[in-house]
Scaffold this active site. Structure first.
Site, PDB file in Angstrom:
ATOM      1  N   HIS A 211      14.220  33.806  90.509  1.00 16.15           N
ATOM      2  CA  HIS A 211      13.505  34.237  89.296  1.00 16.15           C
ATOM      3  C   HIS A 211      14.269  35.328  88.557  1.00 16.15           C
ATOM      4  CE1 HIS A 211       9.958  32.193  91.113  1.00 16.15           C
ATOM      5  NE2 HIS A 211      10.429  32.729  92.226  1.00 16.15           N
TER       6      HIS A 211
ATOM      7  N   SER B 245      34.250  42.155  68.104  1.00 14.05           N
ATOM      8  CA  SER B 245      33.330  41.994  66.984  1.00 14.05           C
ATOM      9  C   SER B 245      34.032  42.451  65.716  1.00 14.05           C
ATOM     10  CB  SER B 245      32.088  42.847  67.234  1.00 14.05           C
ATOM     11  OG  SER B 245      31.446  43.125  66.008  1.00 14.05           O
TER      12      SER B 245
ATOM     13  N   LYS C  65      32.744  46.285  71.009  1.00 12.25           N
ATOM     14  CA  LYS C  65      32.306  45.033  71.628  1.00 12.25           C
ATOM     15  C   LYS C  65      33.422  44.254  72.313  1.00 12.25           C
ATOM     16  CE  LYS C  65      28.762  43.246  71.626  1.00 12.25           C
ATOM     17  NZ  LYS C  65      27.965  42.568  70.621  1.00 12.25           N
TER      18      LYS C  65
ATOM     19  N   GLU D 219      30.163  31.488  76.409  1.00 14.15           N
ATOM     20  CA  GLU D 219      29.061  31.072  75.519  1.00 14.15           C
ATOM     21  C   GLU D 219      29.366  29.719  74.868  1.00 14.15           C
ATOM     22  OE1 GLU D 219      27.210  34.888  73.462  1.00 14.15           O
ATOM     23  OE2 GLU D 219      29.367  35.018  73.599  1.00 14.15           O
TER      24      GLU D 219
ATOM     25  N   LYS E  99      31.908   4.614  70.752  1.00 13.87           N
ATOM     26  CA  LYS E  99      33.179   5.307  70.956  1.00 13.87           C
ATOM     27  C   LYS E  99      33.195   6.784  70.583  1.00 13.87           C
ATOM     28  CE  LYS E  99      35.392   1.003  70.396  1.00 13.87           C
ATOM     29  NZ  LYS E  99      33.994   0.550  70.128  1.00 13.87           N
TER      30      LYS E  99
HETATM   31  N1  ARG Z   1      35.547  -2.417  66.360  1.00 11.71           N
HETATM   32  C1  ARG Z   1      34.655  -3.221  67.148  1.00 11.71           C
HETATM   33  C2  ARG Z   1      33.922  -2.335  68.172  1.00 11.71           C
HETATM   34  O1  ARG Z   1      34.325  -1.232  68.341  1.00 11.71           O
HETATM   35  C3  ARG Z   1      35.427  -4.265  67.864  1.00 11.71           C
HETATM   36  C4  ARG Z   1      34.674  -5.511  68.170  1.00 11.71           C
HETATM   37  C5  ARG Z   1      34.247  -6.180  66.953  1.00 11.71           C
HETATM   38  N2  ARG Z   1      33.787  -7.498  67.172  1.00 11.71           N
HETATM   39  C6  ARG Z   1      33.143  -8.185  66.232  1.00 11.71           C
HETATM   40  N3  ARG Z   1      32.818  -9.371  66.493  1.00 11.71           N
HETATM   41  N4  ARG Z   1      32.792  -7.609  65.108  1.00 11.71           N
HETATM   42  O2  ARG Z   1      32.979  -2.717  68.785  1.00 11.71           O
END
Ligand code: ARG
Length: 459
Positions: free
Chosen positions: A156, A277, A283, A290, A325
């Site tokens: 705590h 700072s 500081k 952080e 991605k």
């Molecule tokens: N740039 C697409 C992705 O990242 C690749 C695959 C695309 N495939 C398609 N049939 N449009 O998913």
């Protein structure tokens, strides 16, 4: 520019649409995986007699040249070619014409993107594992220097019982060992080749998927083509592993921030890992800690993003999956920045042992040991707890602590007390008496450190 898929279209896409759905802005970083994957695919097509061997050889050779040119900064990608896969094919065709047009035989971008993303993730997992290992080595070495550095352990955020800094650091060591283990686990499930799944239903060509798997260092091939193209579990898993890793770094950072405050003064961060700072000359701020704590939030965010992207997708590939991605890459990049900063930050901090020890003196961190001493004299634990509770109250009222009470003051509360209580409640004794597995005694932490060394040597 004619699209690679433009045959059935009569109009070109709107230019803003090109920008909107293109992924080259972020997937170009997978160029090496895309090329290596295509080389293996082309070699397999040649070996299987699906395309002439000479064509396969020319494709492989040209892809190698394109790779060199990219690395030499000689290639620019085009948003109109959408993604890394079609950019690469466009460049290949521009260099070797019709032969280049044979590369995509028996393959779809759907299995290709799944392949590239897996290859990229595998490479990154290996790099992150190395960074976690470096952190663990530093942590274990630091623990080794502090098996006798007594400090309060907290519950705590209130002083609870004395431990050592080694014991505290070794707790984090266990977390990072689990993180490492999780990365190994995720690697195993990422290491499955999806190529050969085609768009969703495989292909009619006699592909040799085992050959491709072997060329690219995959341990297994995906068993179902629809799963092969649409599985992003490995993305969720790695971001989840990274979230957990960030959670551990973040907790540690929180302690570093507290410990470096004037209220604690347990540590001082090196100038190289602190900032000043712009207005307050005195500081010295723990900004790095952080920031790591702060960046944990964005990694968690990517985990939620990834899960949410996948939750409603019907089989098999959907363009939504292109959204996998940026979050994946950012989570990886973030962790790869945080780990080395963190490792150097703890390696260079100064530990204020005296202040840590001093902090165990206030706050009655030896009260449990005083109760345990009574138990050893035959007093039932619940009664012992109550007696020491009264003594603590007495100390608070008289602004003193258990170590400084006279024997008369002890005996006024219970006649059981004698001189030997003082030894039993010295903080050093409190630590050393906890000489059981998982405990803070010097012997136990030294043993843990030795075991960790053997563990690290085997990674
Ligand atoms: N740039 C697409 C992705 O990242 C690749 C695959 C695309 N495939 C398609 N049939 N449009 O998913």
């Amino acid at each position: 520019m004619q699209k690679l898929w433009g045959g059935r279209f009569t109009k070109s896409t709107d230019s803003f649409t090109d920008h909107f759905h293109s992924s080259i802005g972020f997937d170009s970083r997978m160029y090496r995986e895309d090329i290596t994957g295509s080389m293996a695919h082309a070699a397999m097509l040649g070996k299987q007699g699906i395309i002439p061997q000479a064509d396969a050889d020319l494709i492989v050779k040209t892809l190698g040249e394109i790779l060199e040119d990219i690395e030499a900064g000689k290639v620019t990608f085009d948003e109109k070619a959408e993604d890394i896969h079609m950019n690469m094919e466009t460049i290949l065709i521009s260099r070797i014409g019709d032969v280049g047009k044979k590369l995509h035989t028996g393959r779809s971008r759907n299995d290709q993107v799944a392949l590239d993303t897996r290859m990229y993730t595998k490479k990154e997992i290996t790099e992150i594992k190395a960074l976690v290992k470096e952190l663990m080595e530093e942590l274990n070495a630091l623990a080794e220097q502090h098996t006798q550095t007594i400090m309060p352990g907290y519950t705590h955020l209130q002083r609870a019982q004395p431990v050592t800094l080694a014991h505290h650091l070794l707790a984090y060591m266990e977390m990072f060992k689990r993180d490492y283990d999780r990365l190994c686990d995720t690697y195993r499930r990422t290491n499955v080749l999806p190529l050969g799944s085609g768009a969703l239903a495989t292909t009619t060509y006699p592909l040799d998927r085992y050959f491709v798997a072997e060329q690219l260092g995959f341990d297994a091939i995906s068993a179902n083509s629809m799963d092969g193209v649409s599985d992003r579990d490995f993305c969720v898993e790695i971001i989840s592993d990274l979230s957990m890793l960030m959670m551990h770094l973040s907790r540690f950072c929180e302690e570093i921030i507290l410990w470096s405050s004037h209220e604690f003064r347990f540590i001082e961060l090196d100038d190289a890992y602190s900032t000043g700072s712009s207005i307050m000359p005195q500081k010295k701020n723990p900004d790095m800690a952080e920031l790591i704590r702060g960046k944990t939030g964005r990694v968690y965010g990517h985990l939620m993003g990834m899960l949410t992207t996948m939750k409603g997708l019907p089989l098999a590939y959907n363009k939504d999956m292109q959204e996998d991605k940026e979050g994946l890459f950012d989570a990886i990049d973030t962790v790869k920045m945080c780990l080395p900063v963190f490792t150097k930050m703890i390696a260079t901090m100064t530990v204020r042992k005296e202040n840590m020890l001093q902090a165990t003196k206030g706050g009655f961190t030896n009260a449990t040991d005083a109760a345990d001493w009574l138990v050893k004299q035959g007093v039932p634990f619940r009664d012992a707890h109550s007696i020491i509770g009264h003594l603590v109250l007495y100390c608070i009222e008289h602004n003193t602590n258990l170590d400084d009470l006279s024997l008369e003051e002890y005996q006024a509360i219970s006649p059981v007390f004698n001189e030997s209580v003082y030894d039993a409640i010295s903080v050093k004794q409190c630590v050393e008496a906890r000489n059981v597995i998982g405990g803070p005694s010097e012997a136990m932490t030294t043993k843990a450190i030795e075991e960790n060394k053997a563990y690290l040597a085997n990674l």
